[in-house]
Scaffold this motif. Structure first.
Motif, short mmCIF file in Angstrom:
data_model
loop_
_atom_site.label_atom_id
_atom_site.label_comp_id
_atom_site.label_asym_id
_atom_site.label_seq_id
_atom_site.Cartn_x
_atom_site.Cartn_y
_atom_site.Cartn_z
N ASN A 94 -53.65 20.27 5.75
CA ASN A 94 -54.70 19.85 6.67
C ASN A 94 -55.68 18.86 6.03
O ASN A 94 -56.83 18.78 6.44
N ALA A 95 -55.22 18.15 5.04
CA ALA A 95 -56.09 17.21 4.32
C ALA A 95 -56.49 16.04 5.22
O ALA A 95 -55.70 15.55 6.02
N ARG A 96 -57.72 15.62 5.06
CA ARG A 96 -58.21 14.41 5.73
C ARG A 96 -58.02 13.25 4.76
O ARG A 96 -58.30 13.39 3.58
N VAL A 97 -57.54 12.13 5.28
CA VAL A 97 -57.19 10.99 4.43
C VAL A 97 -57.89 9.74 4.94
O VAL A 97 -57.90 9.46 6.13
N GLU A 98 -58.47 8.99 4.02
CA GLU A 98 -59.11 7.71 4.34
C GLU A 98 -58.62 6.65 3.36
O GLU A 98 -58.42 6.93 2.19
N GLY A 99 -58.42 5.43 3.84
CA GLY A 99 -58.12 4.29 2.98
C GLY A 99 -56.66 4.05 2.69
O GLY A 99 -56.33 3.17 1.88
N LEU A 100 -55.77 4.78 3.33
CA LEU A 100 -54.34 4.65 3.05
C LEU A 100 -53.81 3.28 3.47
O LEU A 100 -52.87 2.77 2.87
N GLU A 101 -54.45 2.66 4.45
CA GLU A 101 -53.98 1.37 4.96
C GLU A 101 -54.10 0.25 3.94
O GLU A 101 -53.22 -0.61 3.84
N THR A 102 -55.17 0.25 3.16
CA THR A 102 -55.41 -0.86 2.23
C THR A 102 -54.88 -0.59 0.83
O THR A 102 -54.47 -1.50 0.13
N GLY A 103 -54.92 0.68 0.40
CA GLY A 103 -54.42 1.02 -0.93
C GLY A 103 -55.32 0.64 -2.07
O GLY A 103 -54.90 0.64 -3.22
N ASP A 104 -56.59 0.33 -1.78
CA ASP A 104 -57.56 0.06 -2.86
C ASP A 104 -58.16 1.36 -3.36
O ASP A 104 -58.32 1.57 -4.55
#
Length: 143
Positions: A94-104
Motif C-alpha cells: 500500500n505504499a504511496r509513490v511520488e516522482g516515478l515519472e521523472t526518475g530524479d
C-alpha cells in the motif's frame, strides 16, 4: 418501541490498514521486517550509498527513512519499481509513490519506512540525510 440507530463508517478512498494503534513491540517487529525487505531489495537492484536513518520518536512519519542513489534516471526508476514490486509481494503493497515519472527523486512511503531514491546530483542538492542527522533537542539543550 425503541428505535435502534445504525452506525455507518466512512472511509477515505483506498484501504485502511490500521484503525487502532498496535503495541510498540508488534509495530517495531513489522518495521524491522519491512526494513530488512527494503534493504535486501535495494541491494538486489544495485542501489548505491544506502543510508538508513532511525526516525522513530523523532517524527510521526514512520520508524525509518532510507536514502539511496541510482546512477541515472533509468536506474532510479528501476530501483523504485523493483522495491514497489517486492513490497507488494510481501503484502506491504500500500505504499504511496511520488516522482516515478521523472526518475530524479522517487519517494516511496511505505508507512513504517520512507524510501528516497535519488540521482546523485539531486541527492547532493537536497542533502536530506544532513537534515535528519541534526542533534536531538530536549528542554532547549542539545543531546
Amino acid at each position: 418501541m425503541e428505535r435502534k440507530k445504525s452506525l455507518t463508517t466512512a472511509h477515505a478512498k483506498g484501504s485502511v490498514t490500521r484503525i487502532f494503534p498496535h503495541s510498540t513491540v508488534q509495530s517495531s517487529d513489522v518495521a524491522e521486517r519491512a526494513l530488512h525487505l527494503v534493504l535486501t531489495s535495494l541491494e538486489d537492484s544495485k542501489a548505491e550509498d544506502i543510508v538508513t536513518i532511525n526516525i522513530a520518536g523523532k517524527s510521526a512519519l514512520g520508524d525509518y527513512m532510507v536514502v539511496v542513489s541510482g546512477r541515472s534516471n533509468r536506474h532510479v526508476t528501476a530501483i523504485a519499481d523493483h522495491l514497489i514490486s517486492d513490497l507488494k509481494d510481501e503484502g506491504l503493497g500500500n505504499a504511496r509513490v511520488e516522482g516515478l515519472e521523472t526518475g530524479d527523486w522517487v519517494l516511496i512511503d511505505g508507512g513504517d519506512i520512507i524510501v528516497h531514491v535519488f540521482r546523485p546530483e539531486i541527492r547532493e542538492f537536497y542533502n536530506i540525510e544532513k537534515m535528519w542527522a541534526a542533534p536531538d533537542m530536549e528542554d532547549g539543550r542539545l543531546h
